[in-house]
Motif scaffolding. Sequence first.
Motif, PDB file in Angstrom:
ATOM      1  N   THR A 165      71.780  73.389 -75.403  1.00 53.36           N
ATOM      2  CA  THR A 165      70.206  73.813 -76.493  1.00 53.36           C
ATOM      3  C   THR A 165      70.738  72.968 -77.760  1.00 53.36           C
ATOM      4  O   THR A 165      69.581  72.987 -78.821  1.00 53.36           O
ATOM      5  CB  THR A 165      70.336  74.869 -76.575  1.00 53.36           C
ATOM      6  N   ASP A 166      71.633  72.750 -78.228  1.00 56.86           N
ATOM      7  CA  ASP A 166      71.764  71.928 -79.449  1.00 56.86           C
ATOM      8  C   ASP A 166      73.032  70.887 -79.228  1.00 56.86           C
ATOM      9  O   ASP A 166      73.950  70.736 -78.623  1.00 56.86           O
ATOM     10  CB  ASP A 166      73.161  73.247 -79.852  1.00 56.86           C
ATOM     11  N   ALA A 167      73.012  69.742 -80.559  1.00 55.06           N
ATOM     12  CA  ALA A 167      73.291  68.905 -80.523  1.00 55.06           C
ATOM     13  C   ALA A 167      75.238  69.155 -80.425  1.00 55.06           C
ATOM     14  O   ALA A 167      75.477  68.195 -80.511  1.00 55.06           O
ATOM     15  CB  ALA A 167      72.779  67.750 -81.986  1.00 55.06           C
ATOM     16  N   ASN A 168      75.287  70.033 -81.170  1.00 54.39           N
ATOM     17  CA  ASN A 168      76.974  69.946 -81.814  1.00 54.39           C
ATOM     18  C   ASN A 168      77.495  70.640 -79.730  1.00 54.39           C
ATOM     19  O   ASN A 168      78.300  71.097 -79.496  1.00 54.39           O
ATOM     20  CB  ASN A 168      77.161  70.566 -82.130  1.00 54.39           C
ATOM     21  N   ASP A 169      76.721  71.117 -79.027  1.00 52.42           N
ATOM     22  CA  ASP A 169      76.858  72.343 -77.840  1.00 52.42           C
ATOM     23  C   ASP A 169      78.122  70.841 -76.789  1.00 52.42           C
ATOM     24  O   ASP A 169      77.642  70.255 -76.591  1.00 52.42           O
ATOM     25  CB  ASP A 169      75.441  71.902 -77.313  1.00 52.42           C
ATOM     26  N   VAL A 170      78.712  71.951 -75.975  1.00 54.05           N
ATOM     27  CA  VAL A 170      79.293  70.861 -74.842  1.00 54.05           C
ATOM     28  C   VAL A 170      79.061  72.035 -73.407  1.00 54.05           C
ATOM     29  O   VAL A 170      79.419  73.130 -73.732  1.00 54.05           O
ATOM     30  CB  VAL A 170      80.808  70.478 -75.830  1.00 54.05           C
ATOM     31  N   LYS A 171      79.147  71.449 -72.648  1.00 52.02           N
ATOM     32  CA  LYS A 171      78.507  71.989 -71.308  1.00 52.02           C
ATOM     33  C   LYS A 171      79.893  72.197 -70.520  1.00 52.02           C
ATOM     34  O   LYS A 171      80.252  70.467 -70.236  1.00 52.02           O
ATOM     35  CB  LYS A 171      77.380  71.540 -70.834  1.00 52.02           C
ATOM     36  N   ILE A 172      80.834  72.830 -69.876  1.00 53.25           N
ATOM     37  CA  ILE A 172      81.793  72.445 -69.819  1.00 53.25           C
ATOM     38  C   ILE A 172      82.116  72.760 -68.061  1.00 53.25           C
ATOM     39  O   ILE A 172      80.979  74.305 -67.656  1.00 53.25           O
ATOM     40  CB  ILE A 172      82.907  73.583 -70.078  1.00 53.25           C
ATOM     41  N   LYS A 173      82.597  72.816 -67.051  1.00 55.11           N
ATOM     42  CA  LYS A 173      82.048  73.463 -66.059  1.00 55.11           C
ATOM     43  C   LYS A 173      84.125  73.805 -65.335  1.00 55.11           C
ATOM     44  O   LYS A 173      85.316  72.860 -65.839  1.00 55.11           O
ATOM     45  CB  LYS A 173      82.662  71.799 -64.754  1.00 55.11           C
TER      46      LYS A 173
ATOM     47  N   VAL B 126      85.113  68.522 -69.314  1.00 54.27           N
ATOM     48  CA  VAL B 126      83.036  68.364 -69.836  1.00 54.27           C
ATOM     49  C   VAL B 126      82.074  68.488 -68.921  1.00 54.27           C
ATOM     50  O   VAL B 126      83.144  66.979 -68.823  1.00 54.27           O
ATOM     51  CB  VAL B 126      83.071  67.223 -71.288  1.00 54.27           C
ATOM     52  N   GLU B 127      81.205  68.753 -68.377  1.00 48.76           N
ATOM     53  CA  GLU B 127      80.307  67.974 -68.113  1.00 48.76           C
ATOM     54  C   GLU B 127      79.163  67.579 -68.357  1.00 48.76           C
ATOM     55  O   GLU B 127      78.939  66.478 -68.050  1.00 48.76           O
ATOM     56  CB  GLU B 127      79.562  69.377 -66.927  1.00 48.76           C
ATOM     57  N   GLU B 128      79.071  67.429 -70.293  1.00 46.75           N
ATOM     58  CA  GLU B 128      77.405  67.422 -70.862  1.00 46.75           C
ATOM     59  C   GLU B 128      78.079  67.120 -72.322  1.00 46.75           C
ATOM     60  O   GLU B 128      78.416  68.264 -72.009  1.00 46.75           O
ATOM     61  CB  GLU B 128      76.507  67.278 -70.545  1.00 46.75           C
ATOM     62  N   VAL B 129      77.755  66.442 -73.322  1.00 41.95           N
ATOM     63  CA  VAL B 129      77.396  66.878 -73.935  1.00 41.95           C
ATOM     64  C   VAL B 129      76.937  66.396 -75.258  1.00 41.95           C
ATOM     65  O   VAL B 129      75.542  65.820 -74.562  1.00 41.95           O
ATOM     66  CB  VAL B 129      78.723  65.756 -74.865  1.00 41.95           C
ATOM     67  N   GLY B 130      76.067  67.380 -76.339  1.00 39.74           N
ATOM     68  CA  GLY B 130      75.095  67.518 -76.732  1.00 39.74           C
ATOM     69  C   GLY B 130      74.846  65.571 -77.839  1.00 39.74           C
ATOM     70  O   GLY B 130      76.234  64.772 -77.835  1.00 39.74           O
ATOM     71  N   GLU B 131      74.127  65.196 -78.719  1.00 43.68           N
ATOM     72  CA  GLU B 131      74.764  64.111 -79.255  1.00 43.68           C
ATOM     73  C   GLU B 131      75.068  63.907 -80.180  1.00 43.68           C
ATOM     74  O   GLU B 131      75.675  62.823 -80.318  1.00 43.68           O
ATOM     75  CB  GLU B 131      72.842  63.536 -79.542  1.00 43.68           C
ATOM     76  N   ASN B 132      75.873  64.919 -81.045  1.00 41.96           N
ATOM     77  CA  ASN B 132      76.298  65.169 -82.184  1.00 41.96           C
ATOM     78  C   ASN B 132      77.751  64.862 -82.107  1.00 41.96           C
ATOM     79  O   ASN B 132      79.133  65.300 -82.691  1.00 41.96           O
ATOM     80  CB  ASN B 132      76.205  65.980 -83.480  1.00 41.96           C
ATOM     81  N   VAL B 133      77.984  65.562 -80.516  1.00 36.83           N
ATOM     82  CA  VAL B 133      79.797  65.542 -80.041  1.00 36.83           C
ATOM     83  C   VAL B 133      80.490  64.665 -80.221  1.00 36.83           C
ATOM     84  O   VAL B 133      80.660  63.937 -79.029  1.00 36.83           O
ATOM     85  CB  VAL B 133      79.315  66.634 -79.139  1.00 36.83           C
ATOM     86  N   SER B 134      81.628  64.466 -80.651  1.00 37.88           N
ATOM     87  CA  SER B 134      82.438  63.444 -80.519  1.00 37.88           C
ATOM     88  C   SER B 134      84.116  63.593 -81.044  1.00 37.88           C
ATOM     89  O   SER B 134      84.998  62.947 -79.976  1.00 37.88           O
ATOM     90  CB  SER B 134      82.630  62.883 -82.271  1.00 37.88           C
ATOM     91  N   ASN B 135      84.072  65.004 -81.041  1.00 36.44           N
ATOM     92  CA  ASN B 135      86.000  65.024 -80.319  1.00 36.44           C
ATOM     93  C   ASN B 135      86.058  65.014 -78.834  1.00 36.44           C
ATOM     94  O   ASN B 135      87.242  65.252 -78.784  1.00 36.44           O
ATOM     95  CB  ASN B 135      86.016  66.569 -80.875  1.00 36.44           C
ATOM     96  N   VAL B 136      85.363  65.370 -77.925  1.00 37.55           N
ATOM     97  CA  VAL B 136      85.553  66.074 -77.091  1.00 37.55           C
ATOM     98  C   VAL B 136      84.779  64.985 -76.380  1.00 37.55           C
ATOM     99  O   VAL B 136      83.512  64.596 -76.877  1.00 37.55           O
ATOM    100  CB  VAL B 136      85.558  66.793 -75.750  1.00 37.55           C
ATOM    101  N   LYS B 137      84.931  64.718 -74.254  1.00 37.53           N
ATOM    102  CA  LYS B 137      84.035  63.099 -74.360  1.00 37.53           C
ATOM    103  C   LYS B 137      83.402  63.956 -72.581  1.00 37.53           C
ATOM    104  O   LYS B 137      84.531  64.661 -72.203  1.00 37.53           O
ATOM    105  CB  LYS B 137      83.856  62.129 -73.978  1.00 37.53           C
TER     106      LYS B 137
END
Length: 344
Positions: free
Chosen positions: A23-31, A69-80
Amino acid sequence: MRRVVLTGIREMEMVNSLTPEITDANDVKIKLTTIGVCGSDIHYYAEGKIGSQVVQYPYPVGHECSGIVEEVGENVSNVKVGDLVVVDPAVHCGKCDQCVSGRPHTCRNNKFLGCPGQLDGCLADYIVMPDFTCFPVSGKMNPTQAALIEPLTIGVYAVNLAQIQNNISVGIFGAGPIGLSILMKLLADNITNITMIEPREYRLEKAKEIGANYLINPEKENVETKVMEQEELLLDVVFEASGEQEAVSNAIKILKPGGKLVLVGIPPEAQYTFNMDLMRRKELTVVNVRRQNYCVEEAIELVVSGKIDVEKMVTHNFTLEETAKAFELVEAYKDGAIKAMINL
Ligand SMILES: [Zn+2]
Ligand SMILES: [Zn+2]
């Protein structure tokens, strides 16, 4: 997705629940890949609370985890996408006096995974966390090691807070995952004069295997007498990692004047009593440990470098469906249980 929730004292269920989304540009969805069963989870499971933190049912528990990591918000740069990540379960606000002064672990608005009224726990297929809680470790360690970083950080932080000099004598009460994490961090720092005090023989054996050089069973031996046999002048630093009043009382007896008592364990009730006469005469320092602060990277480095073999504390592995079995085993100290892991 699947999620495990507590539904009452010593009751849990696997339920179908909505998969959390970014829901946020800095969010990371993790499996999630691996989740550790922690002593604090067991307090919520068996007592329905820790101190003032009381569970409202149904309650999704769990905070020690690793995942992909399954999906990242648009501002996330530390993980892919595709990275294996260590997840720091604490989400601080970054704005309050504590955060600003370098104490995000006591953030006024702290939200912790699997903590009542804060964030849903990680005993589930997916979680969504802000990017700063995710530490990529692909190719450096396996998912089990990655999930064990969180308990290890507590040991690393406790030892760092104690500001230990070399050539000192140390005692640890409790050879559970936190006591063993303290032991492993001390050994990694070349502190080797370590006494482990623990009533369960199989845990004493584990401490010995890892490298504690003196072992005391407080149910069979007088702790003070046994310590004096090894260290006539008594101990410089004692870590309390059992949450037991008796351990605290014994710790005060086996510390030398000017010694340091480091309180790490979570007592079932909110209060301890101290022998103030002895504490004052010895001028003991008491250090309280609240989870950890800025120790994730050090803990990762200690495992990657091979200085700490964190998997030594793992005794059991379960699937998500078997979570209830895992909790029952850990609570009852059945079958030589120390650390149980849930593998997805
Ligand atoms: Zn934990
Ligand atoms: Zn804050």
